[in-house]
Design an enzyme around this catalytic site. Sequence first.
Site, PDB file in Angstrom:
ATOM      1  N   TYR A  12     -66.211  58.538 -23.830  1.00  0.00           N
ATOM      2  CA  TYR A  12     -64.833  58.829 -24.262  1.00  0.00           C
ATOM      3  C   TYR A  12     -64.855  59.674 -25.544  1.00  0.00           C
ATOM      4  O   TYR A  12     -64.197  60.711 -25.645  1.00  0.00           O
ATOM      5  CB  TYR A  12     -64.152  57.473 -24.498  1.00  0.00           C
TER       6      TYR A  12
ATOM      7  N   THR B 161     -50.821  49.653 -27.055  1.00  0.00           N
ATOM      8  CA  THR B 161     -50.420  50.229 -25.762  1.00  0.00           C
ATOM      9  C   THR B 161     -51.128  49.475 -24.640  1.00  0.00           C
ATOM     10  O   THR B 161     -52.169  48.843 -24.871  1.00  0.00           O
ATOM     11  CB  THR B 161     -50.827  51.715 -25.674  1.00  0.00           C
TER      12      THR B 161
HETATM   13  N1  LIG Z   1     -53.574  53.535 -28.246  1.00  0.00           N
HETATM   14  C1  LIG Z   1     -54.466  53.866 -29.165  1.00  0.00           C
HETATM   15  O1  LIG Z   1     -54.725  53.119 -30.127  1.00  0.00           O
HETATM   16  C2  LIG Z   1     -55.201  55.175 -29.059  1.00  0.00           C
HETATM   17  C3  LIG Z   1     -56.132  55.492 -30.056  1.00  0.00           C
HETATM   18  C4  LIG Z   1     -56.768  56.717 -29.998  1.00  0.00           C
HETATM   19  C5  LIG Z   1     -56.470  57.602 -28.975  1.00  0.00           C
HETATM   20  N2  LIG Z   1     -55.585  57.262 -27.999  1.00  0.00           N
HETATM   21  C6  LIG Z   1     -55.315  58.252 -26.943  1.00  0.00           C
HETATM   22  O2  LIG Z   1     -53.919  58.301 -26.707  1.00  0.00           O
HETATM   23  C7  LIG Z   1     -53.675  58.720 -25.377  1.00  0.00           C
HETATM   24  C8  LIG Z   1     -52.677  57.778 -24.733  1.00  0.00           C
HETATM   25  O3  LIG Z   1     -53.255  56.489 -24.651  1.00  0.00           O
HETATM   26  P1  LIG Z   1     -52.404  55.143 -24.620  1.00  0.00           P
HETATM   27  O4  LIG Z   1     -53.018  54.227 -25.589  1.00  0.00           O
HETATM   28  O5  LIG Z   1     -50.962  55.448 -24.709  1.00  0.00           O
HETATM   29  O6  LIG Z   1     -52.811  54.597 -23.173  1.00  0.00           O
HETATM   30  P2  LIG Z   1     -51.931  54.123 -21.919  1.00  0.00           P
HETATM   31  O7  LIG Z   1     -50.818  53.261 -22.355  1.00  0.00           O
HETATM   32  O8  LIG Z   1     -52.913  53.561 -20.952  1.00  0.00           O
HETATM   33  O9  LIG Z   1     -51.371  55.478 -21.340  1.00  0.00           O
HETATM   34  C9  LIG Z   1     -52.230  56.416 -20.739  1.00  0.00           C
HETATM   35  C10 LIG Z   1     -51.433  57.400 -19.922  1.00  0.00           C
HETATM   36  O10 LIG Z   1     -52.358  58.287 -19.274  1.00  0.00           O
HETATM   37  C11 LIG Z   1     -52.081  58.285 -17.877  1.00  0.00           C
HETATM   38  N3  LIG Z   1     -53.294  58.506 -17.072  1.00  0.00           N
HETATM   39  C12 LIG Z   1     -54.435  57.777 -17.087  1.00  0.00           C
HETATM   40  N4  LIG Z   1     -55.281  58.260 -16.155  1.00  0.00           N
HETATM   41  C13 LIG Z   1     -54.652  59.299 -15.553  1.00  0.00           C
HETATM   42  C14 LIG Z   1     -54.987  60.188 -14.517  1.00  0.00           C
HETATM   43  N5  LIG Z   1     -56.174  60.100 -13.870  1.00  0.00           N
HETATM   44  N6  LIG Z   1     -54.119  61.141 -14.142  1.00  0.00           N
HETATM   45  C15 LIG Z   1     -52.907  61.232 -14.757  1.00  0.00           C
HETATM   46  N7  LIG Z   1     -52.517  60.408 -15.739  1.00  0.00           N
HETATM   47  C16 LIG Z   1     -53.381  59.455 -16.132  1.00  0.00           C
HETATM   48  C17 LIG Z   1     -51.518  56.889 -17.607  1.00  0.00           C
HETATM   49  O11 LIG Z   1     -50.851  56.875 -16.362  1.00  0.00           O
HETATM   50  P3  LIG Z   1     -50.501  55.480 -15.608  1.00  0.00           P
HETATM   51  O12 LIG Z   1     -49.222  54.994 -16.219  1.00  0.00           O
HETATM   52  O13 LIG Z   1     -50.362  55.910 -14.188  1.00  0.00           O
HETATM   53  O14 LIG Z   1     -51.648  54.558 -15.853  1.00  0.00           O
HETATM   54  C18 LIG Z   1     -50.623  56.732 -18.810  1.00  0.00           C
HETATM   55  O15 LIG Z   1     -49.418  57.444 -18.624  1.00  0.00           O
HETATM   56  C19 LIG Z   1     -55.028  58.753 -24.678  1.00  0.00           C
HETATM   57  O16 LIG Z   1     -55.509  60.083 -24.642  1.00  0.00           O
HETATM   58  C20 LIG Z   1     -55.908  57.904 -25.582  1.00  0.00           C
HETATM   59  O17 LIG Z   1     -57.264  58.286 -25.493  1.00  0.00           O
HETATM   60  C21 LIG Z   1     -54.939  56.064 -28.018  1.00  0.00           C
END
Ligand SMILES: NC(=O)c1ccc[n+]([C@@H]2O[C@H](COP(=O)([O-])OP(=O)(O)OC[C@H]3O[C@@H](n4cnc5c(N)ncnc54)[C@H](OP(=O)(O)O)[C@@H]3O)[C@@H](O)[C@H]2O)c1
Length: 476
Positions: free
Chosen positions: A351, A386
């Site tokens: 990742y 999230t």
């Molecule tokens: N939350 C944190 O603390 C954190 C920290 C650092 C970076 N990030 C980054 O922030 C971004 C959002 O993460 P999040 O925490 O909000 O996670 P999340 O709640 O799991 O949301 C992820 C989103 O990506 C979509 N997704 C996953 N796989 C996919 C695929 N194969 N094709 C199309 N869409 C896909 C999911 O769709 P579905 O609804 O269909 O699953 C969902 O809409 C990510 O890039 C993550 O690496 C998050």
Amino acid sequence: MSKTVKLEETIDLERPVHEVFAYVSDFSRVEEWDPAVSRARKVTLGAPGVGTEYRVDMNAGFSIDYTVVEFVDNERILMTASSRFFTAREEIFFDLSASGTTLRYVAEFHFPAVFRAFHNLFPGVMDRIGKSAMSGLKQALDDNFATPQASRILATADKLVLPGVWRFTKLGYRDSRRRWKPVSAYLGNHRALVTGATSGIGLAAATKLAELGARVTIVARDRSKAEVIASEIVMETGNERIDIEIADLSLMKDVHALCDRLLAADDPIDILVNNAGALFNPRQSTAEGFEKSFALLLLGPYILTERLLPLLQRSESPRVVSVLSGGMYTQKIEVDDLQSQRGSYSGSVAYAKAKRGLMIATEKWADEWAEHGIVVNAMHPGWADTPGVETALPGFYRLTKHFLRTPEEGADTIVWLAASTEVGKVSGKFWLDREQHPSHLSERTRESADERSELFATLDEMLVSTASGGSRALSA
Ligand SMILES: NC(=O)c1ccc[n+]([C@@H]2O[C@H](COP(=O)([O-])OP(=O)(O)OC[C@H]3O[C@@H](n4cnc5c(N)ncnc54)[C@H](OP(=O)(O)O)[C@@H]3O)[C@@H](O)[C@H]2O)c1
């Protein structure tokens, strides 16, 4: 006997009436321009209009409840207000002027008898409060803020584990937001494409962009989930310009098909948010043979962004924002093992390497596309509560859940990078909470010029080979 205080202030603004109205009529944005306000929120659903209610928390420790009672587009808003100390009637008029807009604020405050003494003790205080609010509003709408520069103090703090990590929590967010400037840029004529907008940070970013008036295209892999989310965004913001595109972004055939559809429709894209993401343990391969974190977090957004260049070029102020992670600080790109085939597999490492790769691409796009006026930046959302974090990192989630920020707080910098005027002057940088942070904390993670060239040669080759269909997972 009660006491009535009247206020009247006028300001001249060099902005068209519809832009001034769009900013002021969403009264939750008063927290950006009135220094007496600590927080403001809309407590009813839908676009601002008659019946919309707001709760405004004042720095002085009390709250005011506002209700919109008259609302004439681009002309006038009348609100009633009530708090522990007073009731009020506040009216704002918007008039066309030679330079743009004249805004007139007229208010009448009624203080019950018990608070009359307040006026005798502090004569003129209401006037001063009114004047400082109007001067804050003028500054917000003049929209002439300096671009935040990289700070040596932040860069040093990042290198020290505890101060660096503290910044990722909700406490870091709260500390930074005290220094933020208003964002009054008009998005009513913008179109934003947000990947991963069905959950967490992407959903919060899409909702905020819709609230700011942009047309929002949600890119999602599950149509029924996307439809529910789209109708929730419409209900919450009143913005009906929400559309859906379906693509599994870990499958390059879907990414190419999405690009083909968008290019055929030929609508400019003003804002592209590469947000979709997940962390995979154990190692997984897609049906096309790519390691899944590489496919979803690097190759997919690389192809999407490269191929959408013609639509970005057609925007007047195009922005690309990629959502990365502080995890990238721990990794160097390994161009000869982009798909984590060597040694034992760690989802977190794969990742972080893919996020590192997208940071390198961000720097390349910023350089190469400066001539087209395209502003490309990357950001870390901090640690946000999230569904993605809870399922992928249950141990980390249990340990940190009381310090995690909300998805909206995590998404704030995405929206700021996409919308604010001052960001138009800076490209190719890495941001957290609207502050610039270094893209490397150690020389150990820095790639050479040869490694960069090799990375882009490999990604470009994959872009071409996957466009013609079939399974083409090169051995990289
Ligand atoms: N939350 C944190 O603390 C954190 C920290 C650092 C970076 N990030 C980054 O922030 C971004 C959002 O993460 P999040 O925490 O909000 O996670 P999340 O709640 O799991 O949301 C992820 C989103 O990506 C979509 N997704 C996953 N796989 C996919 C695929 N194969 N094709 C199309 N869409 C896909 C999911 O769709 P579905 O609804 O269909 O699953 C969902 O809409 C990510 O890039 C993550 O690496 C998050």
